[in-house]
Write a protein that holds these residues in place. Structure first.
Motif, PDB file in Angstrom:
ATOM      1  N   GLY A  94       0.771  -1.236   0.000  1.00 42.98           N
ATOM      2  CA  GLY A  94       0.000   0.000   0.000  1.00 42.98           C
ATOM      3  C   GLY A  94       0.801   1.284   0.000  1.00 42.98           C
ATOM      4  O   GLY A  94       0.232   2.367  -0.060  1.00 42.98           O
ATOM      5  N   GLY A  95       2.124   1.193   0.115  1.00 42.52           N
ATOM      6  CA  GLY A  95       2.972   2.378   0.063  1.00 42.52           C
ATOM      7  C   GLY A  95       2.816   3.299   1.258  1.00 42.52           C
ATOM      8  O   GLY A  95       2.454   2.889   2.360  1.00 42.52           O
ATOM      9  N   GLY A  96       3.086   4.573   1.005  1.00 39.26           N
ATOM     10  CA  GLY A  96       3.092   5.590   2.054  1.00 39.26           C
ATOM     11  C   GLY A  96       1.815   5.676   2.861  1.00 39.26           C
ATOM     12  O   GLY A  96       1.873   5.735   4.096  1.00 39.26           O
ATOM     13  N   PRO A  97       0.621   5.700   2.215  1.00 46.28           N
ATOM     14  CA  PRO A  97      -0.600   5.765   3.020  1.00 46.28           C
ATOM     15  C   PRO A  97      -0.741   4.579   3.982  1.00 46.28           C
ATOM     16  O   PRO A  97      -1.181   4.753   5.107  1.00 46.28           O
ATOM     17  CB  PRO A  97      -1.716   5.776   1.965  1.00 46.28           C
ATOM     18  N   SER A  98      -0.331   3.407   3.538  1.00 44.48           N
ATOM     19  CA  SER A  98      -0.396   2.252   4.434  1.00 44.48           C
ATOM     20  C   SER A  98       0.610   2.386   5.571  1.00 44.48           C
ATOM     21  O   SER A  98       0.344   1.942   6.691  1.00 44.48           O
ATOM     22  CB  SER A  98      -0.158   0.949   3.668  1.00 44.48           C
ATOM     23  N   LEU A  99       1.755   2.995   5.308  1.00 46.26           N
ATOM     24  CA  LEU A  99       2.726   3.221   6.365  1.00 46.26           C
ATOM     25  C   LEU A  99       2.133   4.111   7.455  1.00 46.26           C
ATOM     26  O   LEU A  99       2.319   3.864   8.642  1.00 46.26           O
ATOM     27  CB  LEU A  99       4.008   3.844   5.805  1.00 46.26           C
TER      28      LEU A  99
END
Length: 120
Positions: A94-99
């Motif tokens: 999910g990239g940055g938003p998931s982080l």
């Protein structure tokens, strides 16, 4: 990170949906049956399925889903190492938003887990 208190959030969601459950019995019974069938032990254990559900909750940025599924993971005896490894996969997919929601999931873990499990 938010000021969300996940035990309160899950309790409030359940309370808010109580009337809806009564008024939409067929829909809610169907949803409940689907949830029970999809999370039952099979080729994958319930714990593995809850790990998958939590990863999806993180990638979809759903605080309520994070709360309910993290609570289930604690009940199922998930270790902190298993939890964090799942979060790594969620961030990868999910990239940055998931982080950013990984931090939310960690907050939920700390709020639901007994002190001895939270740091393990």
């Amino acid at each position: 990170m938010s000021e969300t208190h996940y035990p309160d959030l899950t309790r409030d969601i359940s309370r808010q949906l109580a009337g809806f459950r009564q008024n939409q019995k067929g829909t809610m019974q169907g949803f409940g049956a689907m949830a029970a069938a999809s999370m039952a032990d099979g080729a994958l254990s319930e714990k593995h399925k809850e790990l998958i559900a939590t990863a999806i909750a993180v990638s979809q940025r759903c605080a309520g889903c994070i709360g309910f599924h993290v609570k289930a993971l604690i009940r199922l005896g998930t270790t902190r190492a298993e939890f964090e490894e799942m979060l790594g996969v969620a961030v990868y997919m999910g990239g940055g938003p998931s982080l950013m929601y990984c931090a939310e999931a960690l907050q939920a873990w700390e709020q639901f887990a007994p002190t001895s499990v939270a740091s393990a």
